[in-house]
Write an enzyme that holds these catalytic residues in place. Structure first.
Site, mmCIF file in Angstrom:
data_model
loop_
_atom_site.group_PDB
_atom_site.id
_atom_site.type_symbol
_atom_site.label_atom_id
_atom_site.label_comp_id
_atom_site.label_asym_id
_atom_site.label_seq_id
_atom_site.Cartn_x
_atom_site.Cartn_y
_atom_site.Cartn_z
ATOM 1 N N SER A 1 3.216 1.176 2.539
ATOM 2 C CA SER A 1 2.197 1.042 3.579
ATOM 3 C C SER A 1 1.132 0.049 3.151
ATOM 4 O O SER A 1 0.511 0.221 2.093
ATOM 5 C CB SER A 1 1.559 2.406 3.859
ATOM 6 O OG SER A 1 0.548 2.312 4.838
ATOM 7 N N CYS B 1 -2.332 14.626 4.148
ATOM 8 C CA CYS B 1 -1.539 14.299 5.326
ATOM 9 C C CYS B 1 -1.544 15.422 6.363
ATOM 10 O O CYS B 1 -0.933 15.299 7.409
ATOM 11 C CB CYS B 1 -0.102 13.980 4.922
ATOM 12 S SG CYS B 1 0.694 15.270 3.936
#
Length: 381
Positions: free
Chosen positions: A200, A326
């Protein structure tokens, strides 16, 4: 890193594991490519050819840094999209082998959700957050296993995983290994032994909205999306080319400085680990103290609500994470910390970056003990 909004006039951003501040090189590349890379790179006219040149150049830069072929790499709208495409495409491409995905208990929630497209088999970790290789070998060697998944290093506690050893086990069983390398790319060398990989850009100082997917040649992968070429990894639609160019420029910049930054940030993390343990009663520093990412440390405080501590730190000018990075919106305890068997409430994750200074860390360490004591006092402890 300072910005306005804090009563003291300075705010230290200490949550780089979620998103690192954009590198100055990334900003420059983004602005330049907005002017020169706005056209569809699939078109044959001059503006399209220029966009294709920029796209190919960015692909070549990232591929070289990751040590892969350019035609093995594709860009996706986010790291989450890339990780889930790796899992869904990997499972789809190996339907004849089975429907089972073996994964560690500490994967990112995006990977856990994607694994449910098939049958998920979870492998545990020890108290430091390191994969149980014996249990991994038994699970991967079972019947009907199509894919295995192992995060390169824990996004919550920083423990580096034995990817090479796990990959060797997978290779012997004929099972491709997917590695979520979001926390590793741009900070440390990649492990060997994997077949699919995702990363990412905003974790390494690139812009948000760029994920990277690598599928090695010879790995069967089937697109989870309806599109013309189902077997060639790639997100349908026109890529956000300025963001892709910016991400590649940032990765080249941070990779060049990674070794020196690793030494600097690791020393700051060691200071946090030592001082927190010495100044905050009833605290547990979690994760491997040695085999860890250089920039990340997590600790849990007994008798303290993690969200309350996060807000207290924010009021004093510190941006950190608490709980599962998350799954924080669900207010559920961290599945990673639970899998490790450590304290899962009252935890704080501190993750540093290129703009973090020793003064930021010292100020954090000075303020933290008093805030923990105040929260405990308010709770009647």
């Amino acid at each position: 890193m300072d910005y306005t909004g804090d009563p003291a006039g300075a705010h230290a951003y200490l949550d780089a594991a979620s998103a690192a501040p954009m590198h100055p090189v990334a900003r420059e590349a983004l602005l330049a490519s907005l002017a020169d890379g706005w056209a569809d790179p699939a078109k044959l006219y001059a503006a399209g050819r220029r966009a294709r040149q920029l796209h190919d150049a960015a692909t070549a830069v990232v591929a070289e840094i990751l040590g892969v072929r350019p035609d093995e790499l594709s860009f996706w709208p986010s790291g989450t999209a890339a990780a889930q495409a790796a899992v869904l495409g990997g499972l789809g491409g190996r339907r004849r082998a089975g429907r089972i995905m073996v994964h560690s208990a500490i994967e990112h929630s995006a990977v856990l959700h994607a694994a449910r497209a098939g049958e998920a088999v979870e492998v545990g970790v020890d108290r430091l957050g390191r994969l149980d290789l014996d249990a991994w070998s038994a699970a991967v060697g079972g019947a009907g296993v199509a894919l295995a998944g192992l995060i390169s290093a824990s996004h919550e506690v920083g423990t580096i995983q034995p990817v090479a050893a796990a990959g060797a086990i997978c290779a012997e069983a004929g099972v491709p290994l997917f590695v979520d390398a979001a926390q590793t790319v741009g900070r440390a060398g990649l492990p060997s032994g994997w077949s699919l990989l995702s990363a990412s850009a905003h974790k390494w100082g690139g812009p948000p909205g760029v994920g990277v997917l690598v599928v090695r040649k010879g790995v069967r992968w089937l697109s989870p999306y309806p599109q013309d070429d189902l077997y060639r990894p790639g997100h349908p639609g026109v890529p956000g080319l300025p963001q892709v160019v910016s991400a590649a420029a940032a990765l080249r910049a941070v990779t060049g400085a990674a070794a020196a930054e690793s030494v600097r940030l690791s020393a700051l993390v060691d200071r946090i680990r030592e001082r927190v343990a010495a100044t905050v009663p009833d605290v547990e520093i979690v994760g491997d103290p040695v085999g860890r990412l250089p920039h990340l440390v997590t600790f849990s405080c007994l008798y303290v609500d993690g969200e309350a501590l996060l807000h207290a730190l924010d009021r004093h000018g510190f941006a950190v994470s608490s709980g599962s990075s998350c799954m924080s919106s669900t207010l559920r305890p961290s599945h990673v910390l639970e899998a490790m068997g450590v304290l899962s409430h009252g935890n704080v994750r501190v993750s540093l970056h290129r703009e973090t200074t020793a003064a930021d860390v010292e100020r954090f360490l000075t303020v933290l003990p008093g805030l923990v004591a105040d929260i405990r006092k308010e709770a009647g402890l």
